[in-house]
Design a protein around this motif. Structure first.
Motif, PDB file in Angstrom:
ATOM      1  N   ALA A 283       0.817  -1.209   0.000  1.00  0.00           N
ATOM      2  CA  ALA A 283       0.000   0.000   0.000  1.00  0.00           C
ATOM      3  C   ALA A 283       0.856   1.266   0.000  1.00  0.00           C
ATOM      4  O   ALA A 283       0.438   2.298  -0.552  1.00  0.00           O
ATOM      5  CB  ALA A 283      -0.936   0.003   1.210  1.00  0.00           C
ATOM      6  N   MET A 284       2.045   1.223   0.577  1.00  0.00           N
ATOM      7  CA  MET A 284       2.892   2.413   0.612  1.00  0.00           C
ATOM      8  C   MET A 284       3.361   2.804  -0.786  1.00  0.00           C
ATOM      9  O   MET A 284       3.564   3.986  -1.082  1.00  0.00           O
ATOM     10  CB  MET A 284       4.083   2.203   1.525  1.00  0.00           C
ATOM     11  CG  MET A 284       3.771   2.368   3.001  1.00  0.00           C
ATOM     12  SD  MET A 284       3.065   4.000   3.381  1.00  0.00           S
ATOM     13  CE  MET A 284       4.383   5.093   2.860  1.00  0.00           C
ATOM     14  N   VAL A 285       3.524   1.826  -1.661  1.00  0.00           N
ATOM     15  CA  VAL A 285       3.860   2.135  -3.052  1.00  0.00           C
ATOM     16  C   VAL A 285       2.712   2.900  -3.700  1.00  0.00           C
ATOM     17  O   VAL A 285       2.923   3.853  -4.453  1.00  0.00           O
ATOM     18  CB  VAL A 285       4.187   0.852  -3.829  1.00  0.00           C
ATOM     19  CG1 VAL A 285       4.365   1.152  -5.317  1.00  0.00           C
ATOM     20  CG2 VAL A 285       5.452   0.202  -3.271  1.00  0.00           C
ATOM     21  N   SER A 286       1.473   2.485  -3.380  1.00  0.00           N
ATOM     22  CA  SER A 286       0.303   3.194  -3.906  1.00  0.00           C
ATOM     23  C   SER A 286       0.282   4.634  -3.418  1.00  0.00           C
ATOM     24  O   SER A 286      -0.049   5.555  -4.170  1.00  0.00           O
ATOM     25  CB  SER A 286      -0.988   2.476  -3.491  1.00  0.00           C
ATOM     26  OG  SER A 286      -1.007   1.150  -3.972  1.00  0.00           O
ATOM     27  N   VAL A 287       0.633   4.853  -2.157  1.00  0.00           N
ATOM     28  CA  VAL A 287       0.676   6.205  -1.604  1.00  0.00           C
ATOM     29  C   VAL A 287       1.727   7.035  -2.335  1.00  0.00           C
ATOM     30  O   VAL A 287       1.488   8.203  -2.695  1.00  0.00           O
ATOM     31  CB  VAL A 287       0.956   6.169  -0.089  1.00  0.00           C
ATOM     32  CG1 VAL A 287       1.215   7.574   0.448  1.00  0.00           C
ATOM     33  CG2 VAL A 287      -0.192   5.516   0.648  1.00  0.00           C
ATOM     34  N   ALA A 288       2.897   6.458  -2.559  1.00  0.00           N
ATOM     35  CA  ALA A 288       3.958   7.177  -3.259  1.00  0.00           C
ATOM     36  C   ALA A 288       3.539   7.524  -4.685  1.00  0.00           C
ATOM     37  O   ALA A 288       3.812   8.625  -5.177  1.00  0.00           O
ATOM     38  CB  ALA A 288       5.236   6.336  -3.273  1.00  0.00           C
ATOM     39  N   LEU A 289       2.848   6.593  -5.355  1.00  0.00           N
ATOM     40  CA  LEU A 289       2.362   6.874  -6.704  1.00  0.00           C
ATOM     41  C   LEU A 289       1.302   7.968  -6.698  1.00  0.00           C
ATOM     42  O   LEU A 289       1.210   8.766  -7.629  1.00  0.00           O
ATOM     43  CB  LEU A 289       1.801   5.591  -7.336  1.00  0.00           C
ATOM     44  CG  LEU A 289       2.831   4.522  -7.711  1.00  0.00           C
ATOM     45  CD1 LEU A 289       2.135   3.248  -8.169  1.00  0.00           C
ATOM     46  CD2 LEU A 289       3.772   5.034  -8.795  1.00  0.00           C
ATOM     47  N   LEU A 290       0.503   7.997  -5.632  1.00  0.00           N
ATOM     48  CA  LEU A 290      -0.494   9.064  -5.509  1.00  0.00           C
ATOM     49  C   LEU A 290       0.194  10.417  -5.364  1.00  0.00           C
ATOM     50  O   LEU A 290      -0.207  11.411  -5.988  1.00  0.00           O
ATOM     51  CB  LEU A 290      -1.405   8.792  -4.316  1.00  0.00           C
ATOM     52  CG  LEU A 290      -2.456   9.862  -4.007  1.00  0.00           C
ATOM     53  CD1 LEU A 290      -3.421  10.010  -5.175  1.00  0.00           C
ATOM     54  CD2 LEU A 290      -3.207   9.512  -2.718  1.00  0.00           C
ATOM     55  N   VAL A 291       1.238  10.476  -4.536  1.00  0.00           N
ATOM     56  CA  VAL A 291       2.000  11.718  -4.370  1.00  0.00           C
ATOM     57  C   VAL A 291       2.568  12.172  -5.714  1.00  0.00           C
ATOM     58  O   VAL A 291       2.462  13.343  -6.095  1.00  0.00           O
ATOM     59  CB  VAL A 291       3.127  11.528  -3.337  1.00  0.00           C
ATOM     60  CG1 VAL A 291       4.088  12.715  -3.348  1.00  0.00           C
ATOM     61  CG2 VAL A 291       2.545  11.325  -1.943  1.00  0.00           C
ATOM     62  N   PHE A 292       3.146  11.237  -6.443  1.00  0.00           N
ATOM     63  CA  PHE A 292       3.724  11.577  -7.739  1.00  0.00           C
ATOM     64  C   PHE A 292       2.650  12.022  -8.726  1.00  0.00           C
ATOM     65  O   PHE A 292       2.833  12.984  -9.482  1.00  0.00           O
ATOM     66  CB  PHE A 292       4.487  10.374  -8.297  1.00  0.00           C
ATOM     67  CG  PHE A 292       5.013  10.582  -9.691  1.00  0.00           C
ATOM     68  CD1 PHE A 292       6.068  11.433  -9.927  1.00  0.00           C
ATOM     69  CD2 PHE A 292       4.434   9.930 -10.772  1.00  0.00           C
ATOM     70  CE1 PHE A 292       6.550  11.643 -11.214  1.00  0.00           C
ATOM     71  CE2 PHE A 292       4.900  10.125 -12.054  1.00  0.00           C
ATOM     72  CZ  PHE A 292       5.961  10.985 -12.274  1.00  0.00           C
ATOM     73  N   GLY A 293       1.504  11.330  -8.736  1.00  0.00           N
ATOM     74  CA  GLY A 293       0.437  11.687  -9.659  1.00  0.00           C
ATOM     75  C   GLY A 293      -0.110  13.075  -9.415  1.00  0.00           C
ATOM     76  O   GLY A 293      -0.301  13.859 -10.353  1.00  0.00           O
ATOM     77  N   VAL A 294      -0.361  13.397  -8.146  1.00  0.00           N
ATOM     78  CA  VAL A 294      -0.875  14.729  -7.819  1.00  0.00           C
ATOM     79  C   VAL A 294       0.142  15.800  -8.199  1.00  0.00           C
ATOM     80  O   VAL A 294      -0.195  16.840  -8.777  1.00  0.00           O
ATOM     81  CB  VAL A 294      -1.233  14.820  -6.326  1.00  0.00           C
ATOM     82  CG1 VAL A 294      -1.563  16.247  -5.922  1.00  0.00           C
ATOM     83  CG2 VAL A 294      -2.406  13.895  -6.004  1.00  0.00           C
ATOM     84  N   ALA A 295       1.423  15.546  -7.898  1.00  0.00           N
ATOM     85  CA  ALA A 295       2.468  16.516  -8.243  1.00  0.00           C
ATOM     86  C   ALA A 295       2.593  16.677  -9.756  1.00  0.00           C
ATOM     87  O   ALA A 295       2.837  17.785 -10.249  1.00  0.00           O
ATOM     88  CB  ALA A 295       3.805  16.081  -7.648  1.00  0.00           C
ATOM     89  N   SER A 296       2.405  15.597 -10.499  1.00  0.00           N
ATOM     90  CA  SER A 296       2.507  15.666 -11.957  1.00  0.00           C
ATOM     91  C   SER A 296       1.403  16.537 -12.543  1.00  0.00           C
ATOM     92  O   SER A 296       1.638  17.338 -13.457  1.00  0.00           O
ATOM     93  CB  SER A 296       2.433  14.265 -12.565  1.00  0.00           C
ATOM     94  OG  SER A 296       3.512  13.467 -12.136  1.00  0.00           O
ATOM     95  N   VAL A 297       0.190  16.378 -12.022  1.00  0.00           N
ATOM     96  CA  VAL A 297      -0.914  17.221 -12.488  1.00  0.00           C
ATOM     97  C   VAL A 297      -0.620  18.689 -12.175  1.00  0.00           C
ATOM     98  O   VAL A 297      -0.822  19.582 -13.008  1.00  0.00           O
ATOM     99  CB  VAL A 297      -2.242  16.780 -11.846  1.00  0.00           C
ATOM    100  CG1 VAL A 297      -3.358  17.753 -12.209  1.00  0.00           C
ATOM    101  CG2 VAL A 297      -2.609  15.376 -12.291  1.00  0.00           C
ATOM    102  N   GLY A 298      -0.132  18.940 -10.964  1.00  0.00           N
ATOM    103  CA  GLY A 298       0.236  20.303 -10.603  1.00  0.00           C
ATOM    104  C   GLY A 298       1.338  20.848 -11.485  1.00  0.00           C
ATOM    105  O   GLY A 298       1.303  22.012 -11.907  1.00  0.00           O
ATOM    106  N   GLY A 299       2.336  20.020 -11.792  1.00  0.00           N
ATOM    107  CA  GLY A 299       3.433  20.458 -12.655  1.00  0.00           C
ATOM    108  C   GLY A 299       2.973  20.753 -14.061  1.00  0.00           C
ATOM    109  O   GLY A 299       3.412  21.738 -14.681  1.00  0.00           O
ATOM    110  N   SER A 300       2.079  19.917 -14.596  1.00  0.00           N
ATOM    111  CA  SER A 300       1.567  20.164 -15.936  1.00  0.00           C
ATOM    112  C   SER A 300       0.768  21.462 -15.993  1.00  0.00           C
ATOM    113  O   SER A 300       0.910  22.257 -16.928  1.00  0.00           O
ATOM    114  CB  SER A 300       0.677  18.989 -16.364  1.00  0.00           C
ATOM    115  OG  SER A 300       0.211  19.167 -17.675  1.00  0.00           O
TER     116      SER A 300
END
Length: 471
Positions: A283-300
């Protein structure tokens, strides 16, 4: 390079899209004679368009989830199929190669088919391929399944963008395309983390069942709720290749490929990276992917807005520099097993590195606004070519040390910066015959320290100082 006034609107919705999977850009607004080939739904408005656009977005959500989610379950796939993690990573490479090659070929070969029938068939192939992946008894069958899933995706995404453009009146076309590509955005933030969580909880095969269910729901929705739309006039494969070969186009496609290779070399092997850096599993990998996904949307989103304000070129350079530094940070946190700081490095990667793609799309559209769909289709192929290269390079480096994977990624991103710098100081020739002259004057530039600019009026090169504010 400064965009034409018509192109300043192209980022209106591209801001909201993680461009790693983009076909035609979210903010693409086609101008000129090509619009005459696009059928309109009479009386269209945003209210009547809402349901068909949501239907198309469901399809891009399923495809976006499928393209990225395997990185979150890669070690489990490797163990189950009896192969190394590097070999399992080649599943991503196979998907990317099939998409990069299949996208232009399928777009040209299926351009005259009815759009609804094409998209239902593409999603049916996508669903069948993911079911095959879920039950694959061995690695060869899994590899075949990923190739067919990519072909289904490559047929659906350009068709979905064309339909969104066809249904919407000109004043709503950008928003319509943005809604469709938003499915990719939601996949980054919700689909990929949830798919990785399903894999951690129930087993990796259920991850592909989850993706197949998404695709089946999208196919049913397209069949029931999408209106009939005639096919647009196609761009032949030869025309697409001719556009890609232009001296003004291929350097930008090369930059996209290098940047995406940097990102995908780490994203493909994100599970072992997170496991080594922070001891993350399940589950912690899922959390890390969520962090990356949200940051990617913000970066775009940030990248699009910065492009509107400062121009595309500065944002491209800053984005690639941020990607390089973020990859070095990921490498350092992985080597030191630093724990939670790897999440900060992932957030920096998403927020800084993902400012690059929307700005790069803007630069492509500025080359020829009336050929925006072809240019962005080529950019999509370049993205997947980068994904293929990144997965291959990461797999080759992984046995030598996990922390070396993001270090190599930083080198790829730095190469992209060098390509941008060379192109900025040496304007591309307007015809192939000027290539030799171009590189001769590039050598003069490197010796003299002066920028070289090609005289477009007479097809010859001359050495002049160029303004720093070129966008």
């Amino acid at each position: 390079m400064r965009a034409s006034p018509e192109c300043r609107d192209t980022l209106a919705l591209a801001h909201a899209s993680p461009p790693a999977l983009n076909g035609p850009s979210a903010g693409m607004r086609q101008q000129g004679p090509r619009d005459a080939n696009l059928p309109r739904a009479s009386g269209s408005n945003l209210t009547s368009l809402r349901r068909p656009l949501i239907v198309l977005a469901i399809g891009t959500f399923a495809i976006g989830t499928d393209a990225f989610v395997i990185g979150g379950v890669l070690p489990a796939v490797a163990r189950s199929l009896g192969v190394s993690t590097s070999s399992a990573g080649l599943l991503v490479t196979a998907f990317a190669i099939a998409y990069a090659i299949g996208g232009p070929v399928l777009a040209a070969g299926t351009a005259r088919l009815p759009r609804r029938a094409l998209m239902v068939s593409a999603l049916a192939l996508f669903v069948a391929a993911n079911i095959l992946a879920a039950v694959a008894p061995g690695y060869p069958m899994m590899l075949i399944a990923r190739v067919f899933a990519a072909l289904g995706a490559a047929a659906f995404v350009p068709a979905a963008s064309a339909v969104a453009s066809s249904l919407a009146p000109a004043e709503y076309r950008g928003r319509a395309l943005g809604t469709v590509v938003a499915g990719m955005t939601v996949a980054q933030v919700i689909g990929v983390p949830f798919g990785a969580f399903v894999g951690a909880s129930l087993g990796w095969r259920y991850t592909f069942i989850f993706v197949a269910a998404l695709g089946a729901a999208a196919a049913l929705a397209v069949r029931l709720w999408l209106p009939h739309v005639q096919s647009p006039a196609p761009a032949r494969l030869g025309q697409r290749l001719a556009v890609a070969a232009r001296p003004s186009t291929w350097p930008l496609l090369l930059q996209t490929t290098l940047a995406m290779a940097a990102g995908f070399s780490v994203l493909t092997y994100i599970y072992p990276v997170l496991s080594r850096a922070g001891g993350y599993h399940g589950a912690m990998v899922s959390v890390a992917l969520l962090v990356f996904g949200v940051a990617s949307v913000g970066g775009s989103t940030l990248g699009g807005r910065l492009t509107d304000r400062f121009g595309a070129l500065p944002v491209v350079v800053v984005g690639l520099a941020a990607l390089t530094l973020a990859m070095l940070a990921v490498s350092a946190t992985t080597a030191l097993s630093a724990g939670w700081p790897v999440l900060a490095a992932l957030a920096a990667w998403g927020l800084g590195g993902w400012t690059f793609p929307p700005a790069q799309q803007h630069r492509l559209i500025a080359l020829a606004p009336d050929e925006a769909s072809v240019l962005l289709g080529l950019n999509s192929s370049a993205i997947y070519a980068g994904a293929a290269i990144g997965g291959l390079v990461g797999g080759l480096v992984l046995p030598a040390g996990i922390s070396l994977v993001p270090a190599i990624a930083a080198g790829l991103a730095a190469c992209a910066i060098i390509c941008v710098a060379v192109q900025h100081h040496v304007a591309p020739a307007t015809s192939p015959r000027n290539t030799t002259t171009l590189y001769r004057h590039l050598a003069d530039h490197l010796r003299s320290g002066r920028a070289v600019q090609v005289s477009r009026g007479r097809g010859r090169a001359s050495t002049t100082e160029r303004p720093d504010a070129a966008r």
